[in-house]
Design an enzyme around this catalytic site. Structure first.
Site, PDB file in Angstrom:
ATOM      1  N   GLU A 104       0.819  -1.213   0.000  1.00 46.08           N
ATOM      2  CA  GLU A 104       0.000   0.000   0.000  1.00 46.08           C
ATOM      3  C   GLU A 104       0.855   1.266   0.000  1.00 46.08           C
ATOM      4  O   GLU A 104       0.544   2.241  -0.678  1.00 46.08           O
ATOM      5  CB  GLU A 104      -0.972   0.028   1.177  1.00 46.08           C
ATOM      6  N   SER A 105       1.947   1.250   0.716  1.00 44.73           N
ATOM      7  CA  SER A 105       2.806   2.437   0.785  1.00 44.73           C
ATOM      8  C   SER A 105       3.487   2.744  -0.541  1.00 44.73           C
ATOM      9  O   SER A 105       3.518   3.900  -0.973  1.00 44.73           O
ATOM     10  CB  SER A 105       3.857   2.259   1.883  1.00 44.73           C
TER      11      SER A 105
END
Length: 162
Positions: free
Chosen positions: A63-64
């Site tokens: 996600e990052s």
């Protein structure tokens, strides 16, 4: 890797792109609208009790990295993850090094879809070889970006070499 910048440096002159990944030792090696990559040495901090990479860490990396790519691809507009799907295929053991690579599948005005692959790096060649996990991240864009975040945009522009 020549010509890359370590955003997670402890140096005060470079920004910490992501506090959580920084705390785990993740190092960004490339940031662009087309691809975001980074590396992590698997330590006890990011392992489950069986001394393999925690699946939640893989999800955090996915996600990052996708969110950072989406931020850059959107012209430095705020994005937020709305869906994350992770398939864990093989483990990464304590002491091994992994590499994440996020690439866009769809870059729309309001939504983006990114694929993130995490691979084990072969120590003898420093090349990634074995696919450990694959993820899809759906981001929503066109969100209000606070003016006090301009410093972050400028730092990313400076170090991503766009």
């Amino acid at each position: 890797m020549s010509g890359t910048t370590n955003f997670s440096s402890s140096s005060n002159s470079k920004p910490v792109v992501d506090n959580a990944l920084h705390a785990l030792g993740f190092v960004y090696t490339q940031i662009s609208p087309e691809k975001v990559t980074g590396r992590l040495k698997v330590t006890l901090t990011c392992c489950q009790p069986f001394k393999v990479l925690n699946g939640g860490v893989s999800a955090l990396i996915a996600e990052s990295t996708a969110s950072l790519g989406g931020y850059v691809a959107s012209g430095y507009g705020r994005v937020a993850g709305v869906q994350l799907s992770v398939n864990h295929l093989k483990p990464a053991a304590l002491g091994e090094e992994i590499e994440a690579e996020a690439k866009p599948i769809h870059l729309g005005r309001t939504t983006q879809v990114w694929e993130v692959q995490i691979r084990r790096i072969e120590p003898s060649t420093s090349e990634s070889k074995v696919l450990l996990s694959t993820s899809k991240v759906v981001l929503v864009g066109n969100l209000h970006t606070p003016k006090d975040m301009k410093y972050y945009e400028e730092a990313i522009k400076k170090y991503s070499k766009l």
